[in-house]
Scaffold this motif. Sequence first.
Motif, PDB file in Angstrom:
ATOM      1  N   THR A  15      41.668  40.541  36.115  1.00  0.00           N
ATOM      2  CA  THR A  15      41.400  40.435  36.798  1.00  0.00           C
ATOM      3  C   THR A  15      42.631  39.162  37.171  1.00  0.00           C
ATOM      4  OG1 THR A  15      39.661  39.369  35.622  1.00  0.00           O
ATOM      5  CG2 THR A  15      40.089  38.021  37.227  1.00  0.00           C
ATOM      6  N   GLN A  19      43.388  40.268  41.183  1.00  0.00           N
ATOM      7  CA  GLN A  19      43.882  39.300  42.175  1.00  0.00           C
ATOM      8  C   GLN A  19      45.198  39.203  42.648  1.00  0.00           C
ATOM      9  OE1 GLN A  19      45.587  36.311  42.383  1.00  0.00           O
ATOM     10  NE2 GLN A  19      44.301  35.994  44.112  1.00  0.00           N
ATOM     11  N   LEU A  51      32.409  40.010  39.922  1.00  0.00           N
ATOM     12  CA  LEU A  51      32.754  39.949  38.619  1.00  0.00           C
ATOM     13  C   LEU A  51      31.659  40.014  37.115  1.00  0.00           C
ATOM     14  CD1 LEU A  51      36.821  38.832  38.683  1.00  0.00           C
ATOM     15  CD2 LEU A  51      35.727  41.487  38.429  1.00  0.00           C
ATOM     16  N   ALA A 102      35.828  36.809  33.744  1.00  0.00           N
ATOM     17  CA  ALA A 102      37.154  37.196  34.307  1.00  0.00           C
ATOM     18  C   ALA A 102      35.835  36.497  36.455  1.00  0.00           C
ATOM     19  CB  ALA A 102      35.822  39.058  34.518  1.00  0.00           C
ATOM     20  N   TRP A 106      39.522  34.472  37.973  1.00  0.00           N
ATOM     21  CA  TRP A 106      39.482  34.525  39.188  1.00  0.00           C
ATOM     22  C   TRP A 106      39.679  33.664  39.949  1.00  0.00           C
ATOM     23  CZ3 TRP A 106      39.965  38.876  42.182  1.00  0.00           C
ATOM     24  CH2 TRP A 106      40.455  38.994  44.053  1.00  0.00           C
TER      25      TRP A 106
END
Length: 301
Positions: A15, A19, A51, A102, A106
């Motif tokens: 993740t 990102q 996600l 996740a 994020w």
Amino acid sequence: GKEVVIANAIIAILTIGGQQLFSFFTFSCPCHVGQNLIYGLAFLGVPALILLIVGYALNNQTWRLVTGRRSRFEKVTSSNRLLQCKLVCFVLCSITGRALVAPVTWLAVTLINGSYYICAVSEFVPGYYYGAAPNVTASERSRVLATFPCSQLVPPELSRARDEVILLLRYQSQVAGWLLIAVVVITVFLSYCLASCFSPLSFLHFRYWSSYVHNEQELFDEATEQHSRLYAMQHVKKFFGFVPGSENVKEIRIPSLREWQAISGLAFLKRVDEEHYDYSLLHDWALKERANGKYLRIDED
């Protein structure tokens, strides 16, 4: 368990990498009044929501919980309904905890990075933070502030004010990100502590139970694979007249056109009686029809 911790760590690392790539290649603040907030919040919230949904969808416990739930609820007695609801709530909490890895990663990474937050709230910074002239209208102030995430659009006389606003917003964003991480870590730790306190099993007994469940699932999967293969093999043998993989095949069966049509096409799971189903068209044919018809002998050579 260790497998869960490793899986969560891999999800978090992927993740973070996603990102960074997502931010580098796709994010570009519009620097316009009214659009910055929508654009920034979209980049903050929509990927996190996606996600979260993916986390639910990839968890086998989700499908174990919902598959056939309607038919099972109809058979649950009133005495067991409370226990059933408690179990459902417990499993939902477990699934949600795994699914949140996740999206929380994020949100935390994007907040620590600060770019999305700066774009979203730059036009709402109070004027006294950067010494705005009192005679400037509110709409004009918002228009100027909206351009602060884009340095090339800011007039030279406002460069110092822009730097101060960007530092302020990055400070707010990073503090929010670290607070989110702290809250999540404390919540997870306290949840595990409470679960351990109320567990009916001792520490070593719990480790044994975890090992048993893991081994049972592996053996069940192996038995399911072998059982379904042997069961399907009987139906295939009835249709073609021999067992796949056999070395000494004496004869083969020639299916008729009607039989080919009977097993071709689309089919859903078909209920035969209260306890049994037909899994496929070939399964349905094998249970209903007799294996008569034309057979062809195979030469020994």
